[in-house]
Write an enzyme that holds these catalytic residues in place. Structure first.
Site, short mmCIF file in Angstrom:
data_model
loop_
_atom_site.label_atom_id
_atom_site.label_comp_id
_atom_site.label_asym_id
_atom_site.label_seq_id
_atom_site.Cartn_x
_atom_site.Cartn_y
_atom_site.Cartn_z
N ARG A 66 0.83 -1.21 0.00
CA ARG A 66 0.00 0.00 0.00
C ARG A 66 0.87 1.26 0.00
O ARG A 66 0.56 2.25 -0.66
CB ARG A 66 -0.93 -0.03 1.21
CG ARG A 66 -1.91 1.14 1.28
CD ARG A 66 -2.93 0.90 2.38
NE ARG A 66 -3.88 2.01 2.45
CZ ARG A 66 -4.03 2.80 3.52
NH1 ARG A 66 -3.30 2.61 4.60
NH2 ARG A 66 -4.91 3.77 3.50
N HIS A 70 0.69 4.37 -2.68
CA HIS A 70 0.42 5.74 -2.24
C HIS A 70 1.59 6.67 -2.54
O HIS A 70 1.38 7.87 -2.74
CB HIS A 70 0.09 5.74 -0.74
CG HIS A 70 -1.30 5.30 -0.45
ND1 HIS A 70 -2.12 5.94 0.46
CD2 HIS A 70 -2.04 4.27 -0.95
CE1 HIS A 70 -3.30 5.33 0.51
NE2 HIS A 70 -3.26 4.31 -0.33
N ASP A 71 2.80 6.15 -2.56
CA ASP A 71 3.94 6.99 -2.93
C ASP A 71 3.87 7.34 -4.41
O ASP A 71 3.98 8.51 -4.79
CB ASP A 71 5.24 6.26 -2.62
CG ASP A 71 6.46 7.11 -2.95
OD1 ASP A 71 6.46 8.31 -2.58
OD2 ASP A 71 7.40 6.60 -3.59
N SER A 80 8.42 10.40 -1.48
CA SER A 80 7.90 11.56 -0.76
C SER A 80 6.97 11.14 0.37
O SER A 80 6.79 11.87 1.35
CB SER A 80 7.18 12.52 -1.71
OG SER A 80 6.18 11.86 -2.45
N GLU A 92 3.00 14.21 3.31
CA GLU A 92 2.02 13.26 2.79
C GLU A 92 1.55 12.24 3.83
O GLU A 92 0.37 11.91 3.89
CB GLU A 92 2.60 12.51 1.59
CG GLU A 92 2.73 13.32 0.33
CD GLU A 92 3.45 12.55 -0.77
OE1 GLU A 92 3.33 11.30 -0.82
OE2 GLU A 92 4.16 13.20 -1.57
N ASN A 98 -3.56 8.88 4.38
CA ASN A 98 -2.32 8.17 4.73
C ASN A 98 -2.12 7.96 6.23
O ASN A 98 -1.12 7.37 6.64
CB ASN A 98 -1.11 8.91 4.16
CG ASN A 98 -0.99 8.76 2.66
OD1 ASN A 98 -1.59 7.87 2.07
ND2 ASN A 98 -0.23 9.64 2.03
#
Length: 325
Positions: A66, A70-71, A80, A92, A98
């Site tokens: 995951r 998401h990165d 990031s 983030e 997140n």
């Protein structure tokens, strides 16, 4: 896919333009043999670290997979998502979708070992990409050669996590979100299969269970037995913030059972179930449900493609993944 957290679809023109700018940056050339001379033990170090962590914490595979999604979906695959917030900036990892990300310590551990073996060589972005492949393989899924040579980005903004696809999205919204990142409909359906690993809290799907619409209390696309079970798992009021549901009944094994569940209306997320309800994606879901080897091949191919999204040349190689060098 490892699970996406809920959010409202709010994409203003300026946000769309920002996405286009981010994902049209110059791309660095990636190479499966990038570290062969400078850090030949890199893949072994990452693999052993991830495997050892997974022995002690069975949630690690789903969380690492995951994390990679998401990165890459925000600013491309530049690590990031690993940066900590500062007094001047909310990063983030502290954006609403997140908050439930975890297993950052596994990446930190692997990076610390890499810094001892070959200082200032392996980027944090490459560590995440390698770890994502490794957790799939150790869970019974396909192997692929990870292309390497990513650099780490210097910018991380919680406000940009609004651009992650939500578990309430319909197929049209999903197609647009993936298309913005250069990914096809086939890539979208294949990568959604990452949800074969993982768990979701009630907040990501409870809108399907009660007062779904003016005509239906429960989402009519959901299997009624599943809906009743989920209503028991997620009562109103729900005092257990950790309550939720595995997204696949074989959630510790990477297989094609996720697609088989969609065929019989047992998808937990509305976004997942919509894949079987739309003519543009239904046939792909059916193909993957019937042929696990086909799913494995397409998932591996799409992971390579996802791993090339937004790769930058002007980044850095962080010494510690949580802070800019």
């Amino acid at each position: 896919m490892a699970t996406f957290a809920p959010m409202k679809l709010i994409i203003f023109p300026i946000t769309f333009l920002l996405l286009i700018t981010i994902f049209q940056q110059s791309k660095a050339a990636l190479d499966a043999h990038y570290y062969d001379q400078t850090c030949p033990q890199a893949e072994k170090i990452v693999s052993e670290t991830v495997r050892n962590a997974s022995i002690y914490d069975p949630k690690v595979p789903a969380r690492i997979l995951r994390m990679f999604f998401h990165d890459c979906f925000i600013r491309g695959c530049d690590a990031s998502v690993l940066l900590d917030s500062t007094p001047q900036n909310q990063a983030e990892k502290d954006g609403p979708p997140n908050i439930s990300l975890g297993a950052f310590y596994v990446i930190d551990d692997a990076k610390a070992k890499l810094e001892k073996a070959c200082p200032h060589i392996v980027s944090c972005a490459d560590v995440i990409a390698l770890a994502a492949r490794d957790v799939v393989v150790m869970s019974g899924g396909p192997y692929w050669n990870v292309l390497k040579g990513r650099k780490d980005g210097r910018v991380s903004k919680a406000s940009e996590t609004i651009n992650l696809p939500a578990p309430t999205f319909n197929v049209t919204q999903l197609i647009q979100s993936f298309s913005n990142r250069g990914l096809s409909i086939k890539d979208m359906v294949a990568l959604s299969g990452g949800h074969t690993l993982g768990f979701s809290h009630c907040s990501s799907f409870e809108s399907r269970l009660r007062s779904f619409s003016s005509l239906h209390d429960i989402d009519p696309s959901m299997n009624l037995e599943l809906a009743r079970n989920l209503r028991n798992t997620c009562p109103k009021p729900n005092l257990d913030r950790n309550a939720g549901q595995f997204l696949d009944s074989t959630s510790s094994t990477f297989d094609n059972y996720y697609y088989k569940q969609l065929v019989v209306g047992r998808g937990v997320f509305g976004s997942d179930q919509s894949l079987f309800g739309d003519y543009r994606t239904r046939w792909i879901v059916g193909a993957f449900a019937n042929d696990e080897r086909l799913f494995f091949r397409e998932f591996a191919s799409s992971m390579v493609k996802l791993g090339s999204v937004g790769v930058i040349e002007n980044g850095e190689v962080r010494v510690k993944c949580r802070v800019v060098k």
